[in-house]
Scaffold this motif. Structure first.
Motif, PDB file in Angstrom:
ATOM      1  N   PHE A  57      35.852  26.862  31.441  1.00  0.00           N
ATOM      2  CA  PHE A  57      35.979  25.452  31.069  1.00  0.00           C
ATOM      3  C   PHE A  57      37.270  24.871  31.647  1.00  0.00           C
ATOM      4  O   PHE A  57      37.276  23.782  32.230  1.00  0.00           O
ATOM      5  N   THR A  58      38.355  25.613  31.514  1.00  0.00           N
ATOM      6  CA  THR A  58      39.668  25.149  31.967  1.00  0.00           C
ATOM      7  C   THR A  58      39.691  24.969  33.483  1.00  0.00           C
ATOM      8  O   THR A  58      40.235  23.982  34.002  1.00  0.00           O
ATOM      9  N   LEU A  59      39.081  25.905  34.203  1.00  0.00           N
ATOM     10  CA  LEU A  59      39.008  25.807  35.669  1.00  0.00           C
ATOM     11  C   LEU A  59      38.253  24.532  36.077  1.00  0.00           C
ATOM     12  O   LEU A  59      38.661  23.814  36.997  1.00  0.00           O
ATOM     13  N   LYS A  60      37.174  24.257  35.361  1.00  0.00           N
ATOM     14  CA  LYS A  60      36.350  23.077  35.632  1.00  0.00           C
ATOM     15  C   LYS A  60      37.168  21.809  35.425  1.00  0.00           C
ATOM     16  O   LYS A  60      37.182  20.917  36.285  1.00  0.00           O
ATOM     17  N   ILE A  61      37.868  21.746  34.285  1.00  0.00           N
ATOM     18  CA  ILE A  61      38.698  20.583  33.960  1.00  0.00           C
ATOM     19  C   ILE A  61      39.770  20.380  35.031  1.00  0.00           C
ATOM     20  O   ILE A  61      40.095  19.254  35.399  1.00  0.00           O
ATOM     21  N   HIS A  62      40.317  21.476  35.544  1.00  0.00           N
ATOM     22  CA  HIS A  62      41.391  21.373  36.538  1.00  0.00           C
ATOM     23  C   HIS A  62      40.863  21.433  37.980  1.00  0.00           C
ATOM     24  O   HIS A  62      41.657  21.579  38.920  1.00  0.00           O
ATOM     25  N   SER A  63      39.532  21.324  38.125  1.00  0.00           N
ATOM     26  CA  SER A  63      38.903  21.294  39.453  1.00  0.00           C
ATOM     27  C   SER A  63      39.297  22.478  40.343  1.00  0.00           C
ATOM     28  O   SER A  63      39.619  22.318  41.518  1.00  0.00           O
ATOM     29  N   ILE A  64      39.263  23.667  39.763  1.00  0.00           N
ATOM     30  CA  ILE A  64      39.566  24.881  40.527  1.00  0.00           C
ATOM     31  C   ILE A  64      38.310  25.743  40.575  1.00  0.00           C
ATOM     32  O   ILE A  64      37.673  25.970  39.531  1.00  0.00           O
ATOM     33  N   GLU A  65      37.948  26.194  41.768  1.00  0.00           N
ATOM     34  CA  GLU A  65      36.775  27.071  41.870  1.00  0.00           C
ATOM     35  C   GLU A  65      37.217  28.505  42.133  1.00  0.00           C
ATOM     36  O   GLU A  65      37.971  28.764  43.069  1.00  0.00           O
ATOM     37  N   LEU A  66      36.752  29.413  41.308  1.00  0.00           N
ATOM     38  CA  LEU A  66      37.034  30.835  41.510  1.00  0.00           C
ATOM     39  C   LEU A  66      35.713  31.599  41.552  1.00  0.00           C
ATOM     40  O   LEU A  66      34.771  31.231  40.861  1.00  0.00           O
ATOM     41  N   ASN A  67      35.680  32.648  42.367  1.00  0.00           N
ATOM     42  CA  ASN A  67      34.484  33.487  42.348  1.00  0.00           C
ATOM     43  C   ASN A  67      34.607  34.539  41.239  1.00  0.00           C
ATOM     44  O   ASN A  67      35.650  34.650  40.584  1.00  0.00           O
ATOM     45  N   SER A  68      33.542  35.310  41.035  1.00  0.00           N
ATOM     46  CA  SER A  68      33.531  36.211  39.877  1.00  0.00           C
ATOM     47  C   SER A  68      34.581  37.325  40.006  1.00  0.00           C
ATOM     48  O   SER A  68      35.130  37.784  38.999  1.00  0.00           O
ATOM     49  N   ASP A  69      34.872  37.747  41.241  1.00  0.00           N
ATOM     50  CA  ASP A  69      35.929  38.749  41.426  1.00  0.00           C
ATOM     51  C   ASP A  69      37.276  38.203  40.973  1.00  0.00           C
ATOM     52  O   ASP A  69      38.076  38.902  40.342  1.00  0.00           O
ATOM     53  N   GLN A  70      37.516  36.954  41.335  1.00  0.00           N
ATOM     54  CA  GLN A  70      38.794  36.342  40.960  1.00  0.00           C
ATOM     55  C   GLN A  70      38.892  36.179  39.444  1.00  0.00           C
ATOM     56  O   GLN A  70      39.957  36.361  38.854  1.00  0.00           O
ATOM     57  N   ILE A  71      37.765  35.848  38.824  1.00  0.00           N
ATOM     58  CA  ILE A  71      37.765  35.716  37.362  1.00  0.00           C
ATOM     59  C   ILE A  71      38.001  37.075  36.703  1.00  0.00           C
ATOM     60  O   ILE A  71      38.716  37.175  35.703  1.00  0.00           O
ATOM     61  N   ASP A  72      37.446  38.136  37.314  1.00  0.00           N
ATOM     62  CA  ASP A  72      37.679  39.481  36.775  1.00  0.00           C
ATOM     63  C   ASP A  72      39.163  39.857  36.803  1.00  0.00           C
ATOM     64  O   ASP A  72      39.632  40.620  35.961  1.00  0.00           O
ATOM     65  N   ARG A  73      39.876  39.331  37.788  1.00  0.00           N
ATOM     66  CA  ARG A  73      41.327  39.593  37.865  1.00  0.00           C
ATOM     67  C   ARG A  73      42.030  39.035  36.621  1.00  0.00           C
ATOM     68  O   ARG A  73      43.015  39.602  36.159  1.00  0.00           O
ATOM     69  N   PHE A  74      41.524  37.925  36.113  1.00  0.00           N
ATOM     70  CA  PHE A  74      42.091  37.366  34.882  1.00  0.00           C
ATOM     71  C   PHE A  74      41.855  38.305  33.700  1.00  0.00           C
ATOM     72  O   PHE A  74      42.716  38.500  32.856  1.00  0.00           O
ATOM     73  N   ARG A  75      40.644  38.873  33.666  1.00  0.00           N
ATOM     74  CA  ARG A  75      40.335  39.847  32.599  1.00  0.00           C
ATOM     75  C   ARG A  75      41.342  40.988  32.617  1.00  0.00           C
ATOM     76  O   ARG A  75      41.870  41.395  31.580  1.00  0.00           O
TER      77      ARG A  75
END
Lengths: 231, 231
Positions: free
Chosen positions: B70-88
């Protein structure tokens, strides 16, 4: 079969962002008013659901002012109590969405039609207090479309807690499955579904602010005017 | 008398904003990382309390990723699933606050002291999953200070719902009033108070982000190191 249409108010029939009308005189236009509104609205829900979590309740307008004070702090804006009171008043003057009145007018006509099932009603199901909801709807000439206003304060729980959805069913003596919730808020759709209601998600635009919730409404419409299609 | 010190984890012992270490490689440093963190953290709580409101549950790490999307969407940032896994992964490497280890060390020493009441324990009371909490604490060398980890997943309710506070009391067979919750989060203090616990609010700095909640903790301290004063 849908016997009752139960409408959410804030963000569904009225445009909460129209409160930004009071911003120019409040020095808020200097900052990003979109980001200001996002923080404020998000905090309102957060506080409402915080209260649900600890089984406490306070009127939505008080909670909304606390969320406002938090938002002002975050955005480094100082307002005195008179200025904050102006926000309270402005919450009773929110603009309806352009399609709200047109859509409600069509529904009212179909309801008054002689060969129409007289049990159909239009009601409001809102987290706002009933007196304020009544006043806001009167101020913007929408009050006459609704047979009842059901408010969170009656059950002392905020939507999406099931109590408020169930209340409507009990008071109207209609099975919860014959009531359809009409809301632009996905969390509201989720609550209504959990309580056993049918659901119409009004998704006008701005997919960016749609919640990341895995929810499928029974109907997805792009305006209140489209509601006539599902009846 | 305080027999158990029950610590909140996120924002109390570990600095959630330290996840911004992963931001440079994610194009998030281009935007306001403070505002990004505010939206993300606020949304995490909102979703947790949304689930409380509809009596559903999902693991905090999943909920956290939805709040991130949701936050990425609000801030207009696109990440792929690998990049999101890095957050995990980054969520298992958060930095402790400088005073956390020093303060816990003092408490452990006093606990191991011969003339000390052996019933005193240090425990974690967290909305995070127990396996992930265990791993995070091990990664930053804080695991050894704690006798137990109590997690929201055990009761399938998120703090500030009373279930998790009560669980600690039941499992440790200690009256809830002999347990003190240590938290930097005012909403957590509110929940612990509602459940009957004593409360220590750790208020390090940044009064700006303090919630607009009318809550008085039994103790207000500016660091984990100061906890020794109240025992």
């Amino acid at each position: 079969m849908i016997k009752i249409l139960a409408f959410d108010l804030f963000g569904t029939l009225v445009d909460t962002s129209s409160i930004s009308k009071v911003f120019p005189e409040r020095n808020i236009s200097k900052i990003n008013s979109k980001s200001f509104m996002e923080t404020w609205q998000s905090k309102q829900l957060q506080y409402a659901w915080f209260l649900n979590s600890i089984n406490k309740f306070e009127p939505f307008s008080d909670l909304s002012i606390r969320a406002l004070k938090f938002t002002l702090k975050i955005h480094s804006i100082e307002l005195n109590s008179d200025q904050i009171d102006r926000f309270r008043e402005a919450q009773l003057q929110l603009d309806p969405f352009p399609d709200s009145k047109k859509g409600l007018e069509v529904l009212l006509k179909s309801k008054n039609n002689a060969d129409y099932n007289n049990s159909r009603k239009l009601v409001i199901l809102s987290n706002g207090e009933s007196v304020k909801t009544d006043k806001l709807l009167s101020n913007i000439s929408l009050r006459r479309y609704f047979d009842h206003i059901f408010s969170a304060e009656e059950v002392r729980k905020y939507k999406p807690a099931k109590e408020l959805y169930i209340l409507a069913s009990e008071r109207l003596n209609i099975s919860v499955s014959e009531i359809a919730l009409v809301s632009s808020n996905l969390w509201d759709i989720a609550g209504a579904q959990s309580a056993g209601m049918q659901t119409c998600w009004i998704n006008r635009k701005d997919k960016k602010t749609n919640e990341e919730l895995d929810i499928k409404a029974d109907y997805v419409l792009s305006s209140i005017e489209d509601l006539k299609q599902i009846l």
